[in-house]
Scaffold this motif. Structure first.
Motif, short mmCIF file in Angstrom:
data_model
loop_
_atom_site.label_atom_id
_atom_site.label_comp_id
_atom_site.label_asym_id
_atom_site.label_seq_id
_atom_site.Cartn_x
_atom_site.Cartn_y
_atom_site.Cartn_z
N UNK A 300 -1.64 4.80 8.11
CA UNK A 300 -1.34 3.86 7.03
C UNK A 300 -2.48 2.87 6.79
N UNK A 301 -3.59 3.02 7.53
CA UNK A 301 -4.64 2.01 7.49
C UNK A 301 -5.11 1.71 6.08
N UNK A 302 -5.23 2.72 5.24
CA UNK A 302 -5.72 2.49 3.88
C UNK A 302 -4.76 1.65 3.06
N UNK A 303 -3.49 1.68 3.43
CA UNK A 303 -2.48 0.93 2.66
C UNK A 303 -2.28 -0.49 3.17
N UNK A 304 -2.90 -0.84 4.29
CA UNK A 304 -2.69 -2.16 4.89
C UNK A 304 -3.76 -3.13 4.43
N UNK A 305 -3.35 -4.29 3.97
CA UNK A 305 -4.28 -5.35 3.62
C UNK A 305 -4.52 -6.23 4.85
N UNK A 306 -5.72 -6.77 4.99
CA UNK A 306 -6.00 -7.62 6.17
C UNK A 306 -5.02 -8.77 6.32
N UNK A 307 -4.57 -9.35 5.21
CA UNK A 307 -3.65 -10.49 5.29
C UNK A 307 -2.25 -10.07 5.74
N UNK A 308 -1.98 -8.74 5.76
CA UNK A 308 -0.67 -8.26 6.19
C UNK A 308 -0.65 -7.87 7.67
#
Length: 390
Positions: A300-308
Motif C-alpha cells: 500500500x506504500x504508493x497509496x500512503x501519504x507521509x502525513x498519514x
C-alpha cells in the motif's frame, strides 16, 4: 517505518510446547489521528443486489486516548450526567433603591442528581469512549461464572491468578507452558482444572496457563479449543453470547455471509481486498486493535501519504513491546461489507511469523472494527461468518 523495532527472541530449544494464546493487543502510546472530510468514514453493507446500507457512520471524533480508529465510525452514545438544581428569584426592570442591604441568608444546599446507565455484563459494542469486548460466562470446576474473553485467535484457554485463587489452586511453576502473544513469547505457570463449561462447550481435564492481563480487565481467555463443531452467536445489542452445537443453520434474514477458511487449529481466515490489494484477514475477537504485517504496508506504500503515517507501539499479552507505523488505509472489502477510513498499526509483529503470514499481505481485524457490528455468528461447521451490520 518510524522508530526503532524490536523482535523478541524465540522460545529456547527443548522448552515446553507453545500455547498460542493472545488476549490483549494494546497500542500503548496512541497518537492524534489526522482529520478527514465528513462522509468518508463508515461501514457499508450490500446484503442484496442493488442495495447499500450504511452502518453507524457517525461523525468524526478526535480522541487521543483511544488506540483504535474511533474517529472512524463511532456508535451513538447517550451521556447521562449529574444535574445541579438551584432555586432563585428576580424582578423585572430597575431595582428600587434600598436604604440598607438586607441580611445575607445562608445559601440553600445544592441538590445533586446522578443518573447512570447499566454497563453490559458480557458483550459490549465499540463506542467512541471504549473498544468493544466479548466476555463469556464460563464455569470452571463448577464454580463461577468467570468472565473470559472469547479469543478466536487463541487455540487454548487461559486464566489469571485471581481465578486460580478463587478455585483454590496454586499455579504450578514446574508445569510451565509457553504463552505466545502478538509481540512475543513467555514461559508461564499453569493450573490443571477438571472442567470448563460454556453452553454446549464442555472441556475436561484441561491445563490452563496463567496470564497477566486480558482484554478489558477480563479474568482470562476462552480459546477455540473445542469449538470445531460449534456455532457461536455474539449479540452486541442485547449483551448476549451463546455457544451451542452447529446444525449447519443458514444465516438469518438480514445477515451478510462471509466464507472463512480454518487454519492453524481453528484460526478464522477470510479473503479481503484493501483498495486494489488482495490480502488475508484473521478474525481476532481477542485483540483490541487492527494490525497489518509489513507485506501489506509495502503493497500500500504508493497509496500512503507521509502525513498519514506516525510511530506507534504495540504491547501484547506477554507484555513485550514492538514498534510499528500507525497508518490510514484504503477501504477494506470483506465480502459485501466495506470498511472505510480504517486506522491500523503495521509492523513485523511476531504473531505473523508464527502464523506463517509474513510474505503475503495480511490484516488482523480486532475489536475496534468487530465491535461496531450488531451481531456476529461464527459457525465453525459451515466455515462462515454470519454478520448483521446494524
Amino acid at each position: 517505518a518510524n522508530g526503532p523495532r524490536t523482535r523478541p527472541g524465540a522460545a529456547p530449544a527443548g522448552g515446553p510446547a507453545p500455547f498460542d494464546c493472545r488476549s490483549l493487543v494494546t497500542p500503548c502510546c496512541p497518537l492524534p489521528e489526522p482529520s478527514a472530510p465528513a462522509g468518508e468514514r463508515g461501514i457499508v453493507a450490500s446484503p442484496g443486489r442493488g442495495r447499500r446500507d450504511v452502518v453507524d457512520p457517525g461523525e468524526e471524533v478526535q480522541d487521543r486516548a483511544l488506540p483504535a480508529f474511533f474517529s472512524v465510525w463511532p456508535r451513538a452514545v447517550v451521556c447521562l450526567a449529574a444535574g445541579l438544581l438551584r432555586a432563585g428569584t428576580g424582578l423585572a426592570g430597575e431595582d428600587p433603591p434600598a436604604p440598607a442591604p438586607p441580611p445575607v441568608a445562608a445559601a440553600p444546599a445544592l441538590e445533586e442528581i446522578t443518573v447512570s446507565a447499566p454497563e453490559p455484563r458480557y458483550v459490549a459494542p465499540t463506542r467512541r469512549d471504549r473498544i468493544g469486548r466479548i466476555w463469556a460466562p464460563v464455569y470452571i470446576n463448577d464454580q463461577g461464572p468467570f468472565r473470559l474473553v472469547l479469543d478466536t485467535g487463541a487455540n487454548h484457554s487461559a486464566v489469571n491468578a485471581e481465578v486460580a485463587a478463587a478455585l483454590g489452586i496454586t499455579p504450578d511453576a514446574h508445569q510451565s507452558v509457553m504463552l505466545r502473544g502478538v509481540t512475543g513469547s513467555r514461559v508461564v505457570p499453569s493450573i490443571r482444572v477438571d472442567s470448563l463449561v460454556l453452553g454446549d462447550l464442555e472441556l475436561r481435564l484441561k491445563r490452563l496457563p496463567i496470564v497477566t492481563d486480558a482484554l478489558g480487565g477480563a479474568q482470562g481467555v476462552l480459546g477455540t479449543d473445542g469449538l470445531d463443531d460449534k456455532r457461536v452467536s455474539i449479540d452486541f445489542r442485547h449483551d448476549r453470547i451463546t455457544v451451542f452445537k452447529s446444525h449447519l443453520e443458514r444465516a438469518p434474514a438480514g445477515f451478510v455471509v462471509i466464507p472463512v477458511k480454518i487454519a492453524n487449529g481453528l484460526l478464522l481466515l477470510a479473503d479481503i481486498r484493501i483498495g486494489n490489494v488482495r490480502a488475508k484477514a484473521i478474525i481476532d475477537t481477542g485483540g483490541q486493535a487492527t494490525l497489518a504485517n509489513h507485506a501489506l504496508e509495502a503493497a500500500l506504500r504508493r497509496r500512503l501519504r507521509p502525513e498519514d503515517v506516525s510511530a506507534d507501539e504495540i504491547e501484547g499479552a506477554t507484555l513485550d513491546i514492538q514498534y510499528g507505523d500507525r497508518v490510514t488505509i484504503p477501504p477494506i472489502s470483506l465480502g459485501s461489507l466495506t470498511i472505510e477510513g480504517a486506522r491500523i498499526t503495521a509492523g513485523d509483529m511476531q504473531i505473523f511469523e508464527h502464523w506463517h503470514l509474513v510474505d503475503e499481505p495480511a490484516l488482523l481485524i480486532g475489536m475496534d472494527v468487530l465491535g461496531l457490528l450488531d451481531t456476529i455468528i461464527i459457525d465453525y461447521r459451515r466455515r462462515e461468518l454470519q454478520i448483521r451490520p446494524h
